[in-house]
Scaffold this motif. Structure first.
Motif, PDB file in Angstrom:
ATOM      1  N   ASN A   1      -3.787   1.507  12.400  1.00 38.11           N
ATOM      2  CA  ASN A   1      -3.970   0.307  11.891  1.00 38.11           C
ATOM      3  C   ASN A   1      -3.250   0.137  10.567  1.00 38.11           C
ATOM      4  O   ASN A   1      -2.979  -0.720  10.098  1.00 38.11           O
ATOM      5  N   TRP A   2      -3.185   1.309   9.840  1.00 35.10           N
ATOM      6  CA  TRP A   2      -2.656   1.001   8.451  1.00 35.10           C
ATOM      7  C   TRP A   2      -0.958   1.163   8.539  1.00 35.10           C
ATOM      8  O   TRP A   2      -0.447   0.411   7.933  1.00 35.10           O
ATOM      9  N   ILE A   3      -0.616   2.195   9.477  1.00 35.65           N
ATOM     10  CA  ILE A   3       0.972   2.270   9.553  1.00 35.65           C
ATOM     11  C   ILE A   3       1.483   2.372  11.144  1.00 35.65           C
ATOM     12  O   ILE A   3       2.006   3.282  11.627  1.00 35.65           O
TER      13      ILE A   3
ATOM     14  N   ARG B   1      -4.498   6.468   2.017  1.00 34.58           N
ATOM     15  CA  ARG B   1      -4.036   5.233   1.619  1.00 34.58           C
ATOM     16  C   ARG B   1      -4.594   4.679   0.373  1.00 34.58           C
ATOM     17  O   ARG B   1      -5.759   4.789   0.258  1.00 34.58           O
TER      18      ARG B   1
ATOM     19  N   ALA C   1      -4.481   0.990  -1.560  1.00 35.27           N
ATOM     20  CA  ALA C   1      -4.246  -0.346  -1.279  1.00 35.27           C
ATOM     21  C   ALA C   1      -3.642  -0.854  -2.478  1.00 35.27           C
ATOM     22  O   ALA C   1      -2.853  -2.057  -2.430  1.00 35.27           O
TER      23      ALA C   1
ATOM     24  N   ALA D   1       3.977  -0.718   3.970  1.00 33.55           N
ATOM     25  CA  ALA D   1       3.630   0.409   3.253  1.00 33.55           C
ATOM     26  C   ALA D   1       4.644   1.101   2.834  1.00 33.55           C
ATOM     27  O   ALA D   1       5.885   1.012   3.435  1.00 33.55           O
TER      28      ALA D   1
ATOM     29  N   GLU E   1      -8.344   6.038   0.498  1.00 33.53           N
ATOM     30  CA  GLU E   1      -8.945   6.117   1.774  1.00 33.53           C
ATOM     31  C   GLU E   1      -8.360   7.557   2.531  1.00 33.53           C
ATOM     32  O   GLU E   1      -6.998   7.639   2.207  1.00 33.53           O
TER      33      GLU E   1
ATOM     34  N   VAL F   1       0.940   5.249   1.310  1.00 29.51           N
ATOM     35  CA  VAL F   1       0.437   6.191   2.201  1.00 29.51           C
ATOM     36  C   VAL F   1       0.970   7.478   2.187  1.00 29.51           C
ATOM     37  O   VAL F   1       2.146   7.572   2.022  1.00 29.51           O
TER      38      VAL F   1
ATOM     39  N   THR G   1      -7.193   4.605  13.386  1.00 28.13           N
ATOM     40  CA  THR G   1      -7.253   4.241  12.110  1.00 28.13           C
ATOM     41  C   THR G   1      -5.888   4.231  11.283  1.00 28.13           C
ATOM     42  O   THR G   1      -5.589   3.323  10.723  1.00 28.13           O
ATOM     43  N   ILE G   2      -5.344   5.447  11.526  1.00 32.86           N
ATOM     44  CA  ILE G   2      -3.921   5.387  10.656  1.00 32.86           C
ATOM     45  C   ILE G   2      -3.004   4.376  11.539  1.00 32.86           C
ATOM     46  O   ILE G   2      -2.144   3.933  10.762  1.00 32.86           O
TER      47      ILE G   2
ATOM     48  N   PRO H   1       0.775  -1.210  -0.082  1.00 31.14           N
ATOM     49  CA  PRO H   1      -0.038  -0.073  -0.145  1.00 31.14           C
ATOM     50  C   PRO H   1       0.738   1.199   0.014  1.00 31.14           C
ATOM     51  O   PRO H   1       1.818   1.283   0.513  1.00 31.14           O
TER      52      PRO H   1
ATOM     53  N   HIS I   1      -3.647  -7.481  -3.341  1.00 34.61           N
ATOM     54  CA  HIS I   1      -4.860  -6.784  -3.555  1.00 34.61           C
ATOM     55  C   HIS I   1      -5.719  -6.924  -4.612  1.00 34.61           C
ATOM     56  O   HIS I   1      -7.097  -6.299  -4.422  1.00 34.61           O
TER      57      HIS I   1
END
Length: 533
Positions: free
Chosen positions: A163-165, A182, A184, A293, A153, A124, A160-161, A122, A503
């Motif tokens: 969870n992404w990074i 983000r 994906a 990421a 996103e 970001v 939330t962020i 992903p 993805h």
């Protein structure tokens, strides 16, 4: 024509195309031509002992897979506060051409194991501070109007962020304003591995020859094209002369000096300033497993685009690691394995003044480069900790990346201008071409080489045979994906399946995807006819 000395080789060969430099650009052009004209004789000269050892090598780049999904320098803010997404759209569409070309090579059985050169990672964009958060919000709102970015996103929520990074958010002040976007469908591309595979593919053709350990000494125009004189790097007296109908100079930082050797008038417009790069790297499995990421920040004031800071997941030769950088460094070399005299040898009466003008008119850039050169080890780790607050110095080591040559161009009647990105130069006859510049470079290699084919092989390019084969390799060529959402969606899904990107890949058999390739070609053909009419 120069006479050979008694100790020189008297081999004088006639070929259709000479490729100078064993990187991704020459490999891409050679592969295109081998598919379009299998009977053409092509020879590739590389000065080192193997291909993909300079800019295309994975270790010489602080991040690959540029597709404008996260790079904020491709979406500048205009004076009226609006975000200009024109460049982001262009670069993403160009990257999709590369992606389709690679998928064609895989589905045709010409290249195996796509995971050896491309993997899902992903992309970001991450910022902190109220002003930067406002910019990223506006950027997101502008980009999602395009079908190319509608899957993006956006969040300003810490959880939330995180969870992404996770690494980027661990230990961060919970009251700090932050924002992230983000995508994906981002990827990581190892252009060194891809280059080597394409060259291996070319070596299967009896009309292709690879000559490593040879440097180009002279480029002289002759009636039917070019006389190319090469010398063995470790034995300068051992020379060969090759006559080529077309010469392509794709030698990375060394392209400028070779362009100057050609003597074509266009060469007098250009100068170049080398900018090296360094990055921090960790192979700590605990850290690597927590970060999946490519995270891009905002560039410092005056920093060139190639210096946008980012913390990247990379897959190099099957091994996953994290890279952070780049940090600018200086050497007068135009290549990592070049000579300290490269910069001085490129100076002449036509480009010296423009280079001085660029230095005077770009004080922010000069200030940035001086600051980078004076940067201490502590300062580099402080920069890393802005991205990864809990980073420990013992986990990271400093690595010297490759050299880039920043283009300086002198237009008639104007002062010297600093050019970012890549620039394709062709002589009036279309018999010689060269590529200068840097990022996004390799990621848009297919689009750039298609431009070269159109400009330098105009008659063949416009023929029905070439057009049909090009559309077979790259279905959407000539059609705007930004203006055709359905084609974009189908193309992403199809190439994702063929390239086995996680993805996209939904478990369907690759054979089923192959059956739909022709449907994509037909859809694109239909849209192309509508646009032209």
């Amino acid at each position: 024509m120069p006479n050979s000395t008694s100790s020189e080789s008297h081999s004088r060969d006639l070929v259709d195309v000479v490729l100078i430099g064993g990187g991704i650009m020459s490999a891409t052009l050679g592969t295109f031509l081998s598919q379009l004209e299998p009977d053409w004789k092509i020879e590739l000269f590389e000065r080192l002992d193997s291909v993909a050892q300079e800019s295309s090598n994975g270790w010489n780049n602080a991040g690959t897979g540029h597709s404008a999904l996260a790079e904020m320098n491709y979406t500048p803010e205009k004076s009226n506060g609006e975000i200009d997404i024109t460049k982001a759209i262009r670069i993403d569409e160009q990257f999709q051409l590369s992606r389709q070309f690679w998928a064609y090579l895989v589905r045709s059985g010409l290249i195996s194991e796509p995971s050896s050169f491309i993997n899902s990672v992903p992309h970001v964009s991450f910022v902190w501070g109220e002003k930067n958060v406002e910019f990223l919000r506006k950027r997101y709102e502008a980009l999602i109007q395009s079908p190319l970015f509608e899957a993006m996103e956006y969040s300003e929520d810490h959880d939330t962020i995180k969870n992404w990074i996770p690494l980027v958010m661990q230990g961060r002040d919970p009251s700090q304003p932050v924002a992230a976007t983000r995508m994906a469908l981002g990827t990581d591309v190892n252009f060194g591995a891809l280059t080597r595979q394409m060259v291996q593919l070319l070596l299967q053709h009896e009309n292709f020859k690879l000559s490593v350990g040879y440097e180009v000494c002279e480029l002289n125009r002759v009636e039917q094209g070019w006389e190319v004189t090469v010398a063995e790097r470790n034995n300068k007296q051992n020379r060969r002369t090759v006559y080529a109908k077309h010469v392509f100079i794709g030698a990375g930082g060394a392209s400028l000096k070779l362009l100057q050797k050609s003597g074509i008038p266009q060469a007098r417009q250009y100068g170049g300033f080398p900018v090296g790069g360094q990055f921090l790297v960790t192979e700590n499995p605990e850290l690597v497993s927590q970060h999946q990421a490519k995270v891009y920040g905002k560039a410092a004031v005056g920093a060139p685009p190639m210096s946008v800071p980012h913390l990247d997941t990379r897959v190099i030769d099957g091994k996953q690691l994290l890279l952070f950088g780049p940090f600018a460094s200086f050497s007068s070399k135009f290549l990592k394995s070049g000579s300290l005299w490269d910069l001085f040898g490129s100076l002449n009466l036509s480009n010296l003044r423009p280079m001085v003008q660029v230095g005077l008119h770009n004080f922010d850039l000069v200030k940035y480069l001086i600051g980078q050169l004076c940067q201490s080890s502590d300062a580099r780790y402080q920069a890393l900790q802005e991205f990864f607050p809990q980073a420990k110095e013992d986990d990271w080591k400093l690595w010297q990346a490759g050299q880039r040559v920043q283009i300086i161009k002198k237009e008639p009647g104007k002062s010297g201008e600093l050019r970012f990105g890549t620039e394709l130069i062709c002589d009036e006859q279309g018999s010689l071409s060269a590529l200068l510049g840097a990022s996004p470079g390799a990621s848009t290699s297919a689009a750039i080489m298609l431009q070269l084919l159109e400009r330098c092989f105009a008659d063949e390019f416009s023929s029905e045979r070439w057009q049909k084969q090009i559309k077979t390799m790259i279905p959407s060529y000539g059609v705007s994906l930004n203006n055709n959402a359905q084609l974009n969606e189908h193309e992403l899904q199809l190439t994702g399946q063929i390239l086995q990107l996680t993805h996209q890949f939904d478990g369907k058999e690759i054979q089923n995807a192959i059956k739909t390739w022709q449907e994509i070609v037909q859809m694109a053909d239909s849209l192309s006819l509508e646009e032209h009419s």
